[in-house]
Design a protein around this motif. Structure first.
Motif, PDB file in Angstrom:
ATOM      1  N   ARG A 183      -3.789  20.810 -13.473  1.00 37.43           N
ATOM      2  CA  ARG A 183      -2.871  19.722 -13.092  1.00 37.43           C
ATOM      3  C   ARG A 183      -1.536  19.840 -13.829  1.00 37.43           C
ATOM      4  NH1 ARG A 183      -7.989  17.114 -13.376  1.00 37.43           N
ATOM      5  NH2 ARG A 183      -8.584  16.172 -11.363  1.00 37.43           N
ATOM      6  N   GLN A 184      -1.604  20.107 -15.120  1.00 40.67           N
ATOM      7  CA  GLN A 184      -0.389  20.192 -15.933  1.00 40.67           C
ATOM      8  C   GLN A 184       0.506  21.355 -15.497  1.00 40.67           C
ATOM      9  OE1 GLN A 184      -1.836  20.479 -19.955  1.00 40.67           O
ATOM     10  NE2 GLN A 184      -2.914  18.513 -19.846  1.00 40.67           N
ATOM     11  N   ASN A 185      -0.107  22.465 -15.115  1.00 41.52           N
ATOM     12  CA  ASN A 185       0.647  23.681 -14.811  1.00 41.52           C
ATOM     13  C   ASN A 185       1.032  23.805 -13.338  1.00 41.52           C
ATOM     14  OD1 ASN A 185       0.165  24.281 -17.493  1.00 41.52           O
ATOM     15  ND2 ASN A 185      -1.422  25.797 -17.089  1.00 41.52           N
ATOM     16  N   ALA A 186       0.438  22.978 -12.481  1.00 39.16           N
ATOM     17  CA  ALA A 186       0.533  23.194 -11.037  1.00 39.16           C
ATOM     18  C   ALA A 186       1.969  23.253 -10.529  1.00 39.16           C
ATOM     19  CB  ALA A 186      -0.248  22.109 -10.298  1.00 39.16           C
ATOM     20  N   ARG A 187       2.787  22.286 -10.897  1.00 39.61           N
ATOM     21  CA  ARG A 187       4.149  22.247 -10.354  1.00 39.61           C
ATOM     22  C   ARG A 187       4.963  23.466 -10.799  1.00 39.61           C
ATOM     23  NH1 ARG A 187       2.770  17.028 -11.731  1.00 39.61           N
ATOM     24  NH2 ARG A 187       3.044  15.392 -10.136  1.00 39.61           N
ATOM     25  N   GLY A 188       4.853  23.844 -12.063  1.00 38.21           N
ATOM     26  CA  GLY A 188       5.598  25.003 -12.553  1.00 38.21           C
ATOM     27  C   GLY A 188       5.177  26.282 -11.874  1.00 38.21           C
ATOM     28  N   VAL A 189       3.871  26.467 -11.679  1.00 38.22           N
ATOM     29  CA  VAL A 189       3.369  27.674 -11.015  1.00 38.22           C
ATOM     30  C   VAL A 189       3.805  27.685  -9.550  1.00 38.22           C
ATOM     31  CG1 VAL A 189       1.275  28.901 -10.294  1.00 38.22           C
ATOM     32  CG2 VAL A 189       1.438  27.964 -12.613  1.00 38.22           C
ATOM     33  N   TYR A 190       3.779  26.522  -8.925  1.00 38.24           N
ATOM     34  CA  TYR A 190       4.238  26.402  -7.534  1.00 38.24           C
ATOM     35  C   TYR A 190       5.684  26.878  -7.409  1.00 38.24           C
ATOM     36  CZ  TYR A 190       5.410  23.977  -3.121  1.00 38.24           C
ATOM     37  OH  TYR A 190       5.834  23.660  -1.846  1.00 38.24           O
ATOM     38  N   GLN A 191       6.545  26.387  -8.266  1.00 34.02           N
ATOM     39  CA  GLN A 191       7.963  26.758  -8.212  1.00 34.02           C
ATOM     40  C   GLN A 191       8.154  28.240  -8.503  1.00 34.02           C
ATOM     41  OE1 GLN A 191       9.212  23.809 -11.099  1.00 34.02           O
ATOM     42  NE2 GLN A 191      10.117  22.495  -9.521  1.00 34.02           N
ATOM     43  N   GLU A 192       7.412  28.765  -9.457  1.00 31.49           N
ATOM     44  CA  GLU A 192       7.529  30.181  -9.806  1.00 31.49           C
ATOM     45  C   GLU A 192       7.043  31.075  -8.671  1.00 31.49           C
ATOM     46  OE1 GLU A 192       8.329  33.481 -12.472  1.00 31.49           O
ATOM     47  OE2 GLU A 192       9.083  31.427 -12.165  1.00 31.49           O
ATOM     48  N   HIS A 193       5.994  30.654  -7.987  1.00 32.93           N
ATOM     49  CA  HIS A 193       5.462  31.414  -6.842  1.00 32.93           C
ATOM     50  C   HIS A 193       6.557  31.628  -5.798  1.00 32.93           C
ATOM     51  CE1 HIS A 193       2.505  32.659  -3.799  1.00 32.93           C
ATOM     52  NE2 HIS A 193       3.100  31.828  -2.953  1.00 32.93           N
ATOM     53  N   TYR A 194       7.245  30.558  -5.436  1.00 34.27           N
ATOM     54  CA  TYR A 194       8.281  30.660  -4.410  1.00 34.27           C
ATOM     55  C   TYR A 194       9.502  31.413  -4.918  1.00 34.27           C
ATOM     56  CZ  TYR A 194       5.548  27.722  -1.360  1.00 34.27           C
ATOM     57  OH  TYR A 194       4.544  27.250  -0.549  1.00 34.27           O
ATOM     58  N   ARG A 195       9.841  31.211  -6.167  1.00 34.38           N
ATOM     59  CA  ARG A 195      10.992  31.917  -6.735  1.00 34.38           C
ATOM     60  C   ARG A 195      10.763  33.422  -6.736  1.00 34.38           C
ATOM     61  NH1 ARG A 195      12.828  34.538 -10.885  1.00 34.38           N
ATOM     62  NH2 ARG A 195      10.824  34.481 -11.973  1.00 34.38           N
ATOM     63  N   ARG A 196       9.583  33.846  -7.144  1.00 34.12           N
ATOM     64  CA  ARG A 196       9.291  35.275  -7.251  1.00 34.12           C
ATOM     65  C   ARG A 196       9.265  35.945  -5.879  1.00 34.12           C
ATOM     66  NH1 ARG A 196       9.512  38.897  -9.375  1.00 34.12           N
ATOM     67  NH2 ARG A 196       7.449  39.788  -9.767  1.00 34.12           N
ATOM     68  N   ILE A 197       8.683  35.285  -4.888  1.00 34.63           N
ATOM     69  CA  ILE A 197       8.631  35.887  -3.558  1.00 34.63           C
ATOM     70  C   ILE A 197      10.044  36.019  -2.984  1.00 34.63           C
ATOM     71  CG2 ILE A 197       7.847  35.570  -1.175  1.00 34.63           C
ATOM     72  CD1 ILE A 197       5.294  34.348  -2.299  1.00 34.63           C
ATOM     73  N   ARG A 198      10.864  34.997  -3.150  1.00 31.44           N
ATOM     74  CA  ARG A 198      12.253  35.079  -2.683  1.00 31.44           C
ATOM     75  C   ARG A 198      12.994  36.215  -3.375  1.00 31.44           C
ATOM     76  NH1 ARG A 198      11.945  29.186  -3.193  1.00 31.44           N
ATOM     77  NH2 ARG A 198      11.927  28.276  -1.086  1.00 31.44           N
TER      78      ARG A 198
END
Length: 267
Positions: free
Chosen positions: A170-185
């Motif tokens: 729960r604590q990490n979810a938002r940061g990992v979500y944002q990083e996932h999209y940033r890295r793919i872009r």
């Protein structure tokens, strides 16, 4: 458990839809199938193909724990069979490996408002996967029936979200979500990438995939939270049923031995 691929690869992998779960992955699966990508992988596949839990566990342990050989083209070909497209977890969590394995595939990145996503993800992937009922299934029933789906999904979520507990997920979810999209872009070739929201409908998707817009068909909008909860209950029922059958195989001989011993001592 021996893994038997659903089918040998006869068509190229054409589409990697790499949005995280709860971003419309079931809707995307339906849309892609409507456009002719008839075998589109989704996390729900494990309900009808429980045998893929074991190879996915191998892939998860190799990627996140460093155990075994990392999956590449040959392994994904065997695991994904004749899929022309993929969406949802576990595939989205292996975006780098899949992009390397299928360099000609087009990439679709479906994003959702992060707070809406987190609310849906927390109510399903976190709450349901780490519930008390799930504990019983993962710790007792799945070892009994030889399934690895529950343990694999837990290891995948912990690994992908850099966590060791549900609260850390729960604590990490938002940061990992944002990083996932940033890295793919950052990594995906621009000419092969479509950044897309379901509200845009068929137009941008069909244009990107060079397909005709389906006539008279609205873009599919599946309530993923509701659909997932239905699937989870279905899986739970099937696992409890399988456990009853497996226990029956053990209990009948044990009862027979007990009765025989009782008669022997009575003599």
């Amino acid at each position: 458990m021996e893994h038997k691929p659903r089918s040998s690869r006869k068509v190229p992998m054409q589409v990697l839809s790499l949005g995280l779960p709860r971003t419309g992955t079931a809707s995307m699966q339906s849309a892609l199938q409507t456009l002719g990508y008839n075998d589109t992988a989704h996390g729900f596949d494990m309900i009808s193909h429980p045998e893929i839990g074991a190879p996915w566990m191998e892939a998860v342990q190799a990627k996140f724990l460093g155990h075994g050989k990392p999956y590449g083209r040959a392994e994904f070909d065997a695991l994904l069979g004749n899929c022309a497209a993929v969406t949802d977890m576990p595939c989205a969590c292996f975006w780098e490996e899949l992009m390397a394995a299928y360099p000609d595939a087009k990439i679709i990145l479906v994003e959702r408002d992060i707070e809406d996503w987190f609310k849906s993800f927390e109510a399903t992937a976190i709450t349901e996967l780490f519930s008390k009922v799930a504990d019983v299934i993962v710790n007792y029933i799945e070892p009994l029936i030889g399934s690895q789906i529950g343990p694999m999904n837990r290891e995948l979520v912990y690994g992908f979200f850099n966590a060791k507990t549900p609260d850390e997920v729960r604590q990490n979810a938002r940061g990992v979500y944002q990083e996932h999209y940033r890295r793919i872009r950052e990594v995906a070739p621009k000419e092969r990438l479509l950044e897309y929201r379901l509200s845009e409908g068929w137009g941008p998707l069909c244009s990107f995939l060079e397909k005709e817009v389906p006539k008279g068909l609205p873009f599919p909008r599946i309530n993923e939270t509701a659909a997932l909860k239905v699937k989870i209950r279905e899986v739970q029922r099937e696992k409890f049923k399988a456990a009853s059958v497996a226990l029956g195989r053990y209990l009948v001989p044990v009862a027979a031995v007990g009765i025989a011993m009782w008669y022997w001592y009575r003599k």
